[in-house]
Design a protein around this motif. Sequence first.
Motif, PDB file in Angstrom:
ATOM      1  N   THR A 109       0.731  -1.105   0.121  1.00  0.00           N
ATOM      2  CA  THR A 109      -0.039   0.037   0.007  1.00  0.00           C
ATOM      3  C   THR A 109       0.958   1.257   0.085  1.00  0.00           C
ATOM      4  O   THR A 109       0.668   2.165  -0.747  1.00  0.00           O
ATOM      5  N   ALA A 110       1.814   1.398   0.783  1.00  0.00           N
ATOM      6  CA  ALA A 110       2.889   2.377   0.832  1.00  0.00           C
ATOM      7  C   ALA A 110       3.588   2.656  -0.618  1.00  0.00           C
ATOM      8  O   ALA A 110       3.627   3.840  -1.035  1.00  0.00           O
ATOM      9  N   ASN A 111       3.905   1.616  -1.225  1.00  0.00           N
ATOM     10  CA  ASN A 111       4.490   1.632  -2.456  1.00  0.00           C
ATOM     11  C   ASN A 111       3.410   2.260  -3.512  1.00  0.00           C
ATOM     12  O   ASN A 111       3.813   2.788  -4.470  1.00  0.00           O
ATOM     13  N   ASN A 112       2.215   2.103  -3.220  1.00  0.00           N
ATOM     14  CA  ASN A 112       1.211   2.463  -4.196  1.00  0.00           C
ATOM     15  C   ASN A 112       0.647   3.890  -3.997  1.00  0.00           C
ATOM     16  O   ASN A 112      -0.233   4.407  -4.784  1.00  0.00           O
ATOM     17  N   ILE A 113       1.300   4.710  -2.868  1.00  0.00           N
ATOM     18  CA  ILE A 113       0.747   5.987  -2.682  1.00  0.00           C
ATOM     19  C   ILE A 113       1.934   6.780  -3.435  1.00  0.00           C
ATOM     20  O   ILE A 113       2.975   6.886  -2.902  1.00  0.00           O
ATOM     21  N   ARG A 114       1.555   7.427  -4.175  1.00  0.00           N
ATOM     22  CA  ARG A 114       2.398   8.385  -5.165  1.00  0.00           C
ATOM     23  C   ARG A 114       2.588   9.945  -4.307  1.00  0.00           C
ATOM     24  O   ARG A 114       1.373  10.420  -4.296  1.00  0.00           O
ATOM     25  N   VAL A 115       3.673  10.133  -4.036  1.00  0.00           N
ATOM     26  CA  VAL A 115       3.832  11.403  -3.546  1.00  0.00           C
ATOM     27  C   VAL A 115       4.587  12.303  -4.680  1.00  0.00           C
ATOM     28  O   VAL A 115       5.624  12.057  -4.946  1.00  0.00           O
ATOM     29  N   THR A 116       3.791  13.582  -4.578  1.00  0.00           N
ATOM     30  CA  THR A 116       4.382  14.491  -5.609  1.00  0.00           C
ATOM     31  C   THR A 116       4.640  15.592  -4.734  1.00  0.00           C
ATOM     32  O   THR A 116       4.158  15.990  -3.754  1.00  0.00           O
ATOM     33  N   GLU A 117       5.075  16.918  -5.595  1.00  0.00           N
ATOM     34  CA  GLU A 117       5.238  18.062  -4.712  1.00  0.00           C
ATOM     35  C   GLU A 117       3.747  18.743  -4.484  1.00  0.00           C
ATOM     36  O   GLU A 117       3.856  19.261  -3.583  1.00  0.00           O
ATOM     37  N   LYS A 118       2.921  18.548  -5.255  1.00  0.00           N
ATOM     38  CA  LYS A 118       1.574  18.840  -5.012  1.00  0.00           C
ATOM     39  C   LYS A 118       0.686  18.310  -3.938  1.00  0.00           C
ATOM     40  O   LYS A 118       0.134  19.054  -3.196  1.00  0.00           O
ATOM     41  N   ASN A 119       0.981  17.042  -3.688  1.00  0.00           N
ATOM     42  CA  ASN A 119       0.545  16.339  -2.726  1.00  0.00           C
ATOM     43  C   ASN A 119       1.309  15.955  -1.476  1.00  0.00           C
ATOM     44  O   ASN A 119       0.776  15.221  -0.603  1.00  0.00           O
ATOM     45  N   LYS A 120       2.488  16.501  -1.515  1.00  0.00           N
ATOM     46  CA  LYS A 120       3.208  15.902  -0.470  1.00  0.00           C
ATOM     47  C   LYS A 120       2.768  15.800   1.029  1.00  0.00           C
ATOM     48  O   LYS A 120       2.880  15.209   1.914  1.00  0.00           O
ATOM     49  N   LYS A 121       2.347  17.080   1.134  1.00  0.00           N
ATOM     50  CA  LYS A 121       1.689  17.287   2.665  1.00  0.00           C
ATOM     51  C   LYS A 121       0.650  16.430   3.056  1.00  0.00           C
ATOM     52  O   LYS A 121       0.402  16.046   4.222  1.00  0.00           O
TER      53      LYS A 121
END
Length: 143
Positions: A67-79
């Motif tokens: 599940t952690a691997n499938n969470i995409r963190v980008t600059e827009k949604n980082k917080k």
Amino acid sequence: MSVKTGERNVPDTPQNRQLNAVWYARELALYTIKICDNENVFLPKHRQSLTDDIVRTATAIYLNSWTANNIRVTEKNKKEMWPWRSRLQRQAILDCSKLLALIGLAHPLFHLRGKRVEYWSDQAVKARNYIKKWRESDIERYS
């Protein structure tokens, strides 16, 4: 001339750390399920009391890593997304330690061979170390 899979020079990138962590968590879960389902290792009469917790913990390690691997963190949604991903990684690490404790209980209770316990514990430690490296890399990237 081809190169054997284990001898390939694979770069240490964040994507490869994620893949390795999830792969080792998967292998740990598969091995744990096979061991706990084996009636020659765990007597059917006493199996459910401890093996259910062992299988549930090993499965949780894999599912939290996946599940952690499938969470995409980008600059827009980082917080918003990074805390979720970090929490799942941390839980997988804690579950690896919990699994080691459960293996420690199963060893004397079910008279498991030392080699089996050593290999199984080594699998859990490898998975934990890979998940830790992945999490440390993510902390560096997203904090």
